[in-house]
Design a protein around this motif. Structure first.
Motif, mmCIF file in Angstrom:
data_model
loop_
_atom_site.group_PDB
_atom_site.id
_atom_site.type_symbol
_atom_site.label_atom_id
_atom_site.label_comp_id
_atom_site.label_asym_id
_atom_site.label_seq_id
_atom_site.Cartn_x
_atom_site.Cartn_y
_atom_site.Cartn_z
ATOM 1 N N TRP A 75 -11.178 2.754 -6.735
ATOM 2 C CA TRP A 75 -11.974 2.540 -5.474
ATOM 3 C C TRP A 75 -11.803 3.940 -4.603
ATOM 4 O O TRP A 75 -12.728 3.941 -3.480
ATOM 5 C CB TRP A 75 -11.251 1.434 -4.463
ATOM 6 N N THR A 76 -10.923 4.636 -4.730
ATOM 7 C CA THR A 76 -10.716 5.870 -4.023
ATOM 8 C C THR A 76 -11.731 7.018 -4.337
ATOM 9 O O THR A 76 -11.814 8.142 -3.684
ATOM 10 C CB THR A 76 -9.368 6.181 -4.035
ATOM 11 N N GLN B 220 0.941 -1.107 -0.106
ATOM 12 C CA GLN B 220 -0.093 0.024 -0.046
ATOM 13 C C GLN B 220 0.971 1.222 -0.051
ATOM 14 O O GLN B 220 0.467 2.247 -0.774
ATOM 15 C CB GLN B 220 -0.799 -0.071 1.303
ATOM 16 N N LYS C 78 1.021 4.308 -3.174
ATOM 17 C CA LYS C 78 0.805 5.324 -2.939
ATOM 18 C C LYS C 78 2.204 6.435 -3.217
ATOM 19 O O LYS C 78 2.013 7.534 -3.477
ATOM 20 C CB LYS C 78 0.273 5.762 -1.343
ATOM 21 N N ALA D 228 -6.242 -5.864 -5.483
ATOM 22 C CA ALA D 228 -7.269 -5.437 -4.731
ATOM 23 C C ALA D 228 -6.705 -4.080 -3.790
ATOM 24 O O ALA D 228 -7.204 -3.126 -3.603
ATOM 25 C CB ALA D 228 -8.011 -6.279 -3.926
ATOM 26 N N VAL D 229 -5.451 -4.296 -3.303
ATOM 27 C CA VAL D 229 -4.758 -3.429 -2.529
ATOM 28 C C VAL D 229 -4.528 -2.154 -3.605
ATOM 29 O O VAL D 229 -4.614 -1.192 -3.199
ATOM 30 C CB VAL D 229 -3.424 -3.820 -2.018
ATOM 31 N N TRP D 230 -3.937 -2.473 -4.903
ATOM 32 C CA TRP D 230 -3.799 -1.264 -5.693
ATOM 33 C C TRP D 230 -4.920 -0.451 -6.065
ATOM 34 O O TRP D 230 -5.020 0.651 -6.060
ATOM 35 C CB TRP D 230 -3.100 -1.730 -6.998
ATOM 36 N N MET D 231 -6.340 -1.217 -6.370
ATOM 37 C CA MET D 231 -7.438 -0.272 -6.496
ATOM 38 C C MET D 231 -7.910 0.418 -5.184
ATOM 39 O O MET D 231 -8.388 1.396 -5.342
ATOM 40 C CB MET D 231 -8.410 -1.398 -6.907
ATOM 41 N N ALA D 232 -7.487 -0.135 -4.254
ATOM 42 C CA ALA D 232 -8.098 0.607 -2.895
ATOM 43 C C ALA D 232 -7.027 1.792 -2.667
ATOM 44 O O ALA D 232 -7.536 2.709 -2.135
ATOM 45 C CB ALA D 232 -7.834 -0.453 -1.627
ATOM 46 N N SER D 233 -5.976 1.597 -2.916
ATOM 47 C CA SER D 233 -4.714 2.639 -2.755
ATOM 48 C C SER D 233 -4.777 3.814 -3.917
ATOM 49 O O SER D 233 -4.391 4.795 -3.542
ATOM 50 C CB SER D 233 -3.560 2.031 -2.431
#
Length: 248
Positions: free
Chosen positions: A247-248, A183, A187, A238-243
């Motif tokens: 997804w943001t 994560q 970023k 999933a972590v990339w989409m959330a970070s």
């Protein structure tokens, strides 16, 4: 008076088609897709079908002819434009067929822009039926109401992938021996990105050294546990989409 049923109904079957769609330009569906509409979904004349073409978006179409071998559909109304897709590539090492099918399916559901399969020294599989793989992505997109498909490339060797890597695209390398927490890395290096995930047996020492020496590579960690190839790919996406993704 009873309310007029919504059109198209939410239960209408959904298909991706090859030709660009336009209002009033009939589309003829043949082969397996025609069988699916006529025999499986029992589409009749006047029924609604949702069409996507990976270019203009999502359309409501009406069946104007249903035969044993062909179904003719009339695109009536565009419902949505083609969705925006985050600039993320997935570069997964080939896995056994069922496991790689899972990676293709979930990459499509999660919204990657492109899938670039690779062959490494420890791959159990070294070939991919690209047409069959494309069918897996199309079916996943249809099931999840996607209006865009990932670009699916032919498999290449890891050496070829690294040699031809485009400048300006970060290559996040899921290294089971450790790296920066995923994560934080995502970023810190925003923009065009790709995820490189290894096979069942992981990367060998020479491959790991070559990846780490690449100027665009960023070794990342997906946590304290060793993950199988398909799990690592899905978790990293999933972590990339959330970070850093949508997804943001």
């Amino acid at each position: 008076m009873p309310a007029t049923p919504a059109w198209p109904p939410r239960s209408a079957p959904r298909l991706f088609v090859a030709p660009p769609l336009a209002a009033g330009q009939a589309v003829t569906i043949e082969g397996n897709q025609a069988h699916y509409l006529a025999r499986v979904m029992r589409v009749g004349e006047g029924d609604a079908v949702i069409l996507c073409d990976d270019a203009t978006g999502e359309w409501a179409a009406r069946a104007i002819s249903v035969g044993k071998r062909a179904v003719v559909l009339d695109p009536v109304e565009r419902l949505r434009e083609r969705e925006a897709v985050p600039d993320l590539w997935l570069c997964p090492a080939l896995l056994k067929k069922d496991r790689f099918d899972l990676v293709l399916e979930k990459a499509t559901e999660l919204g990657v822009a492109a899938i670039h399969p690779i062959v490494t020294r420890r791959c159990v599989a070294d070939k991919l039926n690209v047409e069959r793989a494309r069918t897996v992505t199309i079916e996943a997109a249809e099931q999840c109401a996607r209006t865009a498909l990932p670009v699916l490339a032919e498999p290449v060797s890891l050496d070829t992938l690294l040699r031809d890597w485009p400048a300006g695209r970060a290559l996040f390398f899921a290294d089971e021996l450790g790296g920066e927490p995923a994560q934080a890395a995502f970023k810190a290096h925003a923009g065009s990105a790709a995820l490189l995930v290894g096979p069942e047996g992981g990367f060998d020492d020479a491959e790991r050294e070559a990846i780490r020496a690449h100027p665009q590579a960023h070794p990342i960690s997906l946590g304290p546990r060793i993950l199988r190839g398909e799990t690592a790919a899905i978790a990293a996406m999933a972590v990339w989409m959330a970070s850093a993704g949508d997804w943001t």
